[in-house]
Design a protein around this motif. Structure first.
Motif, PDB file in Angstrom:
ATOM      1  N   ARG A 301       0.867  -1.173   0.000  1.00 57.16           N
ATOM      2  CA  ARG A 301       0.000   0.000   0.000  1.00 57.16           C
ATOM      3  C   ARG A 301       0.908   1.228   0.000  1.00 57.16           C
ATOM      4  N   THR A 302       0.725   2.106  -0.987  1.00 50.25           N
ATOM      5  CA  THR A 302       1.557   3.307  -1.050  1.00 50.25           C
ATOM      6  C   THR A 302       0.666   4.544  -1.117  1.00 50.25           C
ATOM      7  N   TRP A 303       1.235   5.670  -0.705  1.00 53.02           N
ATOM      8  CA  TRP A 303       0.550   6.965  -0.806  1.00 53.02           C
ATOM      9  C   TRP A 303       1.490   7.950  -1.475  1.00 53.02           C
ATOM     10  N   GLU A 304       0.963   8.699  -2.443  1.00 49.16           N
ATOM     11  CA  GLU A 304       1.727   9.740  -3.121  1.00 49.16           C
ATOM     12  C   GLU A 304       0.936  11.039  -3.077  1.00 49.16           C
ATOM     13  N   ALA A 305       1.613  12.147  -2.849  1.00 52.27           N
ATOM     14  CA  ALA A 305       0.939  13.438  -2.827  1.00 52.27           C
ATOM     15  C   ALA A 305       0.254  13.694  -4.160  1.00 52.27           C
ATOM     16  N   LYS A 306      -0.885  14.359  -4.131  1.00 53.05           N
ATOM     17  CA  LYS A 306      -1.687  14.587  -5.332  1.00 53.05           C
ATOM     18  C   LYS A 306      -0.945  15.409  -6.383  1.00 53.05           C
ATOM     19  N   ASP A 307      -0.009  16.264  -5.957  1.00 52.09           N
ATOM     20  CA  ASP A 307       0.667  17.140  -6.919  1.00 52.09           C
ATOM     21  C   ASP A 307       1.805  16.450  -7.657  1.00 52.09           C
ATOM     22  N   VAL A 308       1.996  15.116  -7.411  1.00 48.28           N
ATOM     23  CA  VAL A 308       3.002  14.371  -8.160  1.00 48.28           C
ATOM     24  C   VAL A 308       2.558  14.292  -9.622  1.00 48.28           C
ATOM     25  N   THR A 309       3.440  14.583 -10.539  1.00 50.31           N
ATOM     26  CA  THR A 309       3.065  14.565 -11.954  1.00 50.31           C
ATOM     27  C   THR A 309       2.836  13.127 -12.420  1.00 50.31           C
ATOM     28  N   PRO A 310       1.943  12.909 -13.395  1.00 60.23           N
ATOM     29  CA  PRO A 310       1.633  11.557 -13.854  1.00 60.23           C
ATOM     30  C   PRO A 310       2.859  10.763 -14.290  1.00 60.23           C
ATOM     31  N   THR A 311       3.882  11.428 -14.858  1.00 59.88           N
ATOM     32  CA  THR A 311       5.060  10.702 -15.330  1.00 59.88           C
ATOM     33  C   THR A 311       5.882  10.153 -14.178  1.00 59.88           C
ATOM     34  N   LYS A 312       5.685  10.674 -12.973  1.00 55.14           N
ATOM     35  CA  LYS A 312       6.454  10.214 -11.818  1.00 55.14           C
ATOM     36  C   LYS A 312       5.674   9.250 -10.944  1.00 55.14           C
ATOM     37  N   ARG A 313       4.393   9.087 -11.213  1.00 58.52           N
ATOM     38  CA  ARG A 313       3.576   8.218 -10.383  1.00 58.52           C
ATOM     39  C   ARG A 313       3.974   6.759 -10.546  1.00 58.52           C
ATOM     40  N   LEU A 314       3.765   5.993  -9.461  1.00 64.10           N
ATOM     41  CA  LEU A 314       4.096   4.579  -9.493  1.00 64.10           C
ATOM     42  C   LEU A 314       3.203   3.825 -10.469  1.00 64.10           C
ATOM     43  N   GLU A 315       3.780   2.822 -11.101  1.00 68.78           N
ATOM     44  CA  GLU A 315       3.054   1.957 -12.013  1.00 68.78           C
ATOM     45  C   GLU A 315       3.248   0.510 -11.592  1.00 68.78           C
ATOM     46  N   MET A 316       2.571  -0.405 -12.277  1.00 69.17           N
ATOM     47  CA  MET A 316       2.652  -1.819 -11.922  1.00 69.17           C
ATOM     48  C   MET A 316       4.090  -2.316 -11.898  1.00 69.17           C
ATOM     49  N   LYS A 317       4.895  -1.880 -12.862  1.00 70.15           N
ATOM     50  CA  LYS A 317       6.282  -2.354 -12.948  1.00 70.15           C
ATOM     51  C   LYS A 317       7.139  -1.914 -11.763  1.00 70.15           C
ATOM     52  N   ASP A 318       6.678  -0.922 -11.000  1.00 70.54           N
ATOM     53  CA  ASP A 318       7.441  -0.419  -9.864  1.00 70.54           C
ATOM     54  C   ASP A 318       7.240  -1.246  -8.604  1.00 70.54           C
ATOM     55  N   PHE A 319       6.350  -2.233  -8.669  1.00 71.79           N
ATOM     56  CA  PHE A 319       6.033  -3.021  -7.483  1.00 71.79           C
ATOM     57  C   PHE A 319       6.616  -4.426  -7.584  1.00 71.79           C
ATOM     58  N   LYS A 320       7.008  -4.939  -6.445  1.00 71.24           N
ATOM     59  CA  LYS A 320       7.448  -6.318  -6.346  1.00 71.24           C
ATOM     60  C   LYS A 320       6.682  -6.992  -5.210  1.00 71.24           C
ATOM     61  N   ILE A 321       6.450  -8.290  -5.369  1.00 76.52           N
ATOM     62  CA  ILE A 321       5.809  -9.049  -4.300  1.00 76.52           C
ATOM     63  C   ILE A 321       6.739  -9.004  -3.098  1.00 76.52           C
ATOM     64  N   PRO A 322       6.238  -8.680  -1.879  1.00 72.83           N
ATOM     65  CA  PRO A 322       7.116  -8.573  -0.709  1.00 72.83           C
ATOM     66  C   PRO A 322       8.017  -9.776  -0.486  1.00 72.83           C
ATOM     67  N   SER A 323       7.529 -10.966  -0.785  1.00 78.18           N
ATOM     68  CA  SER A 323       8.354 -12.160  -0.571  1.00 78.18           C
ATOM     69  C   SER A 323       9.499 -12.239  -1.584  1.00 78.18           C
ATOM     70  N   GLU A 324       9.374 -11.483  -2.689  1.00 82.16           N
ATOM     71  CA  GLU A 324      10.410 -11.499  -3.720  1.00 82.16           C
ATOM     72  C   GLU A 324      11.354 -10.306  -3.611  1.00 82.16           C
ATOM     73  N   GLY A 325      11.032  -9.373  -2.755  1.00 79.13           N
ATOM     74  CA  GLY A 325      11.861  -8.184  -2.629  1.00 79.13           C
ATOM     75  C   GLY A 325      11.028  -6.994  -2.274  1.00 79.13           C
ATOM     76  N   ARG A 326      11.652  -6.016  -1.672  1.00 79.48           N
ATOM     77  CA  ARG A 326      10.915  -4.844  -1.217  1.00 79.48           C
ATOM     78  C   ARG A 326      10.483  -3.974  -2.406  1.00 79.48           C
ATOM     79  N   ASN A 327       9.442  -3.202  -2.157  1.00 78.62           N
ATOM     80  CA  ASN A 327       8.972  -2.246  -3.170  1.00 78.62           C
ATOM     81  C   ASN A 327      10.070  -1.236  -3.482  1.00 78.62           C
ATOM     82  N   LYS A 328      10.253  -0.914  -4.748  1.00 77.36           N
ATOM     83  CA  LYS A 328      11.303   0.022  -5.143  1.00 77.36           C
ATOM     84  C   LYS A 328      11.057   1.398  -4.548  1.00 77.36           C
TER      85      LYS A 328
END
Length: 328
Positions: A301-328
C-alpha cells in the motif's frame, strides 16, 4: 361503552396507519426469477430497511428482528451504524438484482446520513445489500459511486477475470468504510502479514528565508508498525473521513493472481480540540489472491501526494511481491 370502544378502534387504526407509513418496501425490478428466493429476499430487505428507519427515528441501535442476516454482516453493519447512522429515503425501493460469484446483490438504495456536520458534509449515499441463495443477508455497506463500479468491472483486457474484479470491488468498498468505522481488526485482516506500507502526509515548515513551505513526507512501515500507528490515530481523532475517486484496476502482466488498484484518496480528520487535517493523494493497493483462491490480501500500500506529476507516479512495474523483494 360504545364511546370507549370507538376511541380504542380509532386509536388502533391510527397506530396501523403510522406503522404502514413507517414500513419500507423493497421490490426487484428484474434479475431474480426464482420466485421463492425473490419473495424471501424482498421481505428480508424490506424488513431491514424498515428497522433502519425505525432506529433512525428513535435514535437507537438497529434491531434485526424479522431479518435473516449472518453474524458477520450484523457485526459489520453495527460498526457502520455506530459512526454513520442513516435513514432510507424512499418508502418504496425498486432495484434490479445482480448475481455475483458468491450470491446476489442489490445496489443503489438511496440513504441519507444523519446528524450532518463537517464529518458528513455529503449526506447522500447509496447502500449495497448482499444476500445468499437462501435469502440470508451477508453484507450491508455503502456503495462506491456507479461510475467507479463500472470502471472496476469494465477494465478492458487488463482484467479478464470478472470474478476477481468483483471481489476486489467488494473489498475496496468495505476498505473505505473500515477507516470511517475505526475498525482496526478489519484493516489488520485485509493486509498480508509481510505487507509493505508507504504512508505519507503533508508537512508545513518555515524556510531560512521565512517562507512557509508545504511538502509531502513519506515513511515505510511493516504491518505491525502500520496497525500500531493507526491505533494511536483512531484514539486521538474525533473522526476520520475517507473518500475515494478516480479508481483504476489493472492485472499484473505475468502474475495472474496479482492486481493493482490505484485511486485518489481524500483524507480528513479532526481531533478532540477541533484541529482539522486533510490531504489528497494517490493510493496504490497491490492485491494478491492466494493459490487456493481464498480472500485477497493487500501486499503493498503506497501513498503519493496529489501534486506528483503523472510521469512520476508509481506503475505496476514499480512493485514487487514482498516475498520477492521490497517495493522500489
Amino acid at each position: 361503552m360504545k364511546r370507549i370502544l370507538s376511541t380504542v378502534v380509532l386509536a388502533s387504526m391510527a397506530i396501523l396507519v403510522i406503522c404502514a407509513q413507517e414500513k419500507v418496501t423493497f421490490i426487484f425490478s428484474e434479475g431474480l426469477y426464482k420466485e421463492n428466493l425473490k419473495k424471501t429476499a424482498e421481505q428480508n430487505i424490506s424488513q431491514l430497511l424498515t428497522n433502519i428507519n425505525a432506529a433512525a427515528e428513535s435514535k437507537s441501535v438497529v434491531s434485526f428482528n424479522g431479518v435473516k442476516i449472518s453474524e458477520q454482516a450484523k457485526h459489520e453493519f453495527l460498526d457502520l451504524w455506530e459512526f454513520m447512522p442513516f435513514s432510507c429515503d424512499d418508502a418504496v425501493n425498486v432495484e434490479k438484482c445482480l448475481q455475483t460469484v458468491t450470491g446476489y446483490q442489490v445496489r443503489g438504495l438511496p440513504v441519507t446520513i444523519l446528524d450532518i456536520d463537517d464529518y458528513n458534509d455529503n449526506p447522500t449515499r447509496e447502500l449495497t445489500v448482499s444476500f445468499a441463495s437462501d435469502g440470508e443477508i451477508t453484507g450491508v455497506f455503502f456503495s462506491l459511486e456507479k461510475h467507479m463500479v463500472n470502471t472496476i468491472m469494465n477494465s478492458g483486457t487488463g482484467v479478464t477475470d470478472a470474478r476477481r474484479a468483483e471481489e476486489i470491488l467488494n473489498f475496496v468498498e468495505r476498505y473505505r468504510s473500515y477507516y470511517d468505522q475505526k475498525d482496526l481488526k478489519a484493516i489488520e485482516d485485509i493486509f498480508s502479514n509481510d505487507a509493505v506500507i508507504i504512508t505519507g502526509r503533508m508537512v508545513t515548515y518555515k524556510t531560512p528565508e521565512g517562507a512557509m513551505v508545504t511538502v509531502p513526507k513519506y515513511d515505510e512501515k511493516n504491518k505491525v508498525q502500520y496497525i500500531n500507528e493507526l491505533r494511536g490515530i483512531f484514539a486521538r481523532k474525533k473522526y476520520i473521513k475517507v473518500g475515494f475517486s478516480n479508481i483504476e484496476l489493472k492485472r499484473h502482466p505475468t502474475k495472474n493472481n496479482v492486481y493493482l488498484v490505484t485511486l485518489v484518496q481524500d483524507w480528513r480528520t479532526e481531533n478532540a480540540y477541533g484541529r482539522v487535517y486533510s490531504d489528497t493523494g494517490y493510493v496504490n493497493l497491490l492485491w494478491e489472491f492466494p493459490e487456493n483462491d481464498g480472500d485477497p490480501r493487500i501486499m503493498v500500500r503506497t501513498w503519493e501526494a496529489k501534486d506528483v506529476t503523472p510521469t512520476k507516479r508509481l506503475e505496476m512495474k514499480d512493485f514487487k511481491i514482498p516475498s520477492e523483494g521490497r517495493n522500489k
